[in-house]
Design an enzyme around this catalytic site. Sequence first.
Site, mmCIF file in Angstrom:
data_model
loop_
_atom_site.group_PDB
_atom_site.id
_atom_site.type_symbol
_atom_site.label_atom_id
_atom_site.label_comp_id
_atom_site.label_asym_id
_atom_site.label_seq_id
_atom_site.Cartn_x
_atom_site.Cartn_y
_atom_site.Cartn_z
ATOM 1 N N ASP A 71 -13.670 -5.144 -0.576
ATOM 2 C CA ASP A 71 -13.570 -6.353 -1.401
ATOM 3 C C ASP A 71 -14.140 -7.563 -0.673
ATOM 4 O O ASP A 71 -14.421 -7.508 0.528
ATOM 5 C CB ASP A 71 -12.097 -6.629 -1.762
ATOM 6 C CG ASP A 71 -11.170 -6.637 -0.552
ATOM 7 O OD1 ASP A 71 -11.674 -6.640 0.597
ATOM 8 O OD2 ASP A 71 -9.945 -6.637 -0.729
ATOM 9 N N ASN A 117 2.802 -7.971 -0.781
ATOM 10 C CA ASN A 117 3.288 -7.692 -2.142
ATOM 11 C C ASN A 117 2.872 -6.297 -2.619
ATOM 12 O O ASN A 117 2.975 -5.986 -3.800
ATOM 13 C CB ASN A 117 2.760 -8.754 -3.126
ATOM 14 C CG ASN A 117 1.239 -8.741 -3.257
ATOM 15 O OD1 ASN A 117 0.556 -7.957 -2.591
ATOM 16 N ND2 ASN A 117 0.709 -9.605 -4.098
ATOM 17 N N HIS A 120 -0.215 -5.017 -2.460
ATOM 18 C CA HIS A 120 -1.594 -4.852 -2.956
ATOM 19 C C HIS A 120 -2.426 -3.989 -2.010
ATOM 20 O O HIS A 120 -2.167 -3.922 -0.808
ATOM 21 C CB HIS A 120 -2.272 -6.192 -3.267
ATOM 22 C CG HIS A 120 -2.691 -7.031 -2.105
ATOM 23 N ND1 HIS A 120 -2.622 -8.411 -2.132
ATOM 24 C CD2 HIS A 120 -3.217 -6.717 -0.896
ATOM 25 C CE1 HIS A 120 -3.092 -8.885 -0.998
ATOM 26 N NE2 HIS A 120 -3.453 -7.875 -0.234
ATOM 27 N N GLU A 168 -3.785 -6.547 -7.244
ATOM 28 C CA GLU A 168 -2.475 -7.188 -7.180
ATOM 29 C C GLU A 168 -1.461 -6.446 -8.061
ATOM 30 O O GLU A 168 -1.839 -5.595 -8.878
ATOM 31 C CB GLU A 168 -2.617 -8.645 -7.658
ATOM 32 C CG GLU A 168 -3.591 -9.485 -6.829
ATOM 33 C CD GLU A 168 -3.049 -9.867 -5.446
ATOM 34 O OE1 GLU A 168 -2.068 -9.254 -4.984
ATOM 35 O OE2 GLU A 168 -3.634 -10.786 -4.832
HETATM 36 C C1 GLP Z 1 -6.267 -8.875 2.123
HETATM 37 C C2 GLP Z 1 -7.251 -7.732 1.952
HETATM 38 C C3 GLP Z 1 -6.551 -6.391 2.002
HETATM 39 C C4 GLP Z 1 -5.640 -6.331 3.219
HETATM 40 C C5 GLP Z 1 -4.586 -7.393 3.109
HETATM 41 C C6 GLP Z 1 -3.594 -7.387 4.257
HETATM 42 O O1 GLP Z 1 -5.672 -9.202 0.941
HETATM 43 N N1 GLP Z 1 -7.975 -7.840 0.722
HETATM 44 O O2 GLP Z 1 -7.519 -5.360 2.033
HETATM 45 O O3 GLP Z 1 -5.023 -5.044 3.276
HETATM 46 O O4 GLP Z 1 -5.244 -8.653 3.080
HETATM 47 O O5 GLP Z 1 -4.089 -8.138 5.319
HETATM 48 P P1 GLP Z 1 -3.402 -8.283 6.733
HETATM 49 O O6 GLP Z 1 -3.750 -7.060 7.492
HETATM 50 O O7 GLP Z 1 -4.006 -9.524 7.298
HETATM 51 O O8 GLP Z 1 -1.931 -8.415 6.514
#
Ligand code: GLP
Length: 243
Positions: free
Chosen positions: A67, A136, A138, A143
């Site tokens: 993404d 959350n 995702h 989401e």
């Molecule tokens: C973002 C990304 C996800 C990732 C999430 C968690 O939203 N789009 O792919 O898994 O953050 O990130 P972090 O590892 O910083 O908690």
Amino acid sequence: MNSLVSPSAEHAAEQAAALIAKAVSARPGLVLGLATGETMRPVYAALVRDHHSNGTCWQRVTVFNLDDYVGLPAAHPASFRRFMRETLFDHIDIFPGRCRMPDGLADDLAREARDYEAKIAAAGGIDLQLLGIGGNGHIAFNEPGSDFAGRTGVVALAPTTLAAARASFERADEVPLRGLTMGIGTILEARRILLVATGAGKARAVAGAFGGTADPACPASALQAHPDVTLLLDPAAAAALWG
Ligand code: GLP
């Protein structure tokens, strides 16, 4: 599902990197799905170390990232393109032309989403998909409430996702409100999935995803239907799973 609880977050990242490096060595033309986020920094640092010390060759690997934000220039410090270059791509021998990411700056985002799906299909599908998880639940930018059969497309980011992203931006009004993301259906087509979650902030999401029945309220719970998922957790992220 195969779940492994490592003694520490650092160890979980090392294990994830070892698994990825092994997959790259076993199949030099691997099609690899990659993720961004703080969880991935130590994973990519370990892959860079592996490349330098063990010589794992990435020249034939193709990467599809999950993404990116919509409308954020690639040079912006919070852009996922920049994150991938700085944490991994600039430090291994992968060809830049084989590093794909959905283009959140495309004029026609629906077309870009279709083209991204077509590129994944043309590459033969994703062999191994690395995932993090949002607080959350995702996965990528899918989401709560997302369709488990969803394909790549534009999504509105949830308030908690925007709040988590805020730290990467100087001003609150800079945080993009939308993302361009692989859909859950796209992700589920990967032949193998590796999800890494570390820290207490992920405990509820991990328990929601894997501790009960699958429900769109927790997007990662869609992974329960996948035949080959490995979960790599640290004790803090695993804490609510078997409680
Ligand atoms: C973002 C990304 C996800 C990732 C999430 C968690 O939203 N789009 O792919 O898994 O953050 O990130 P972090 O590892 O910083 O908690």
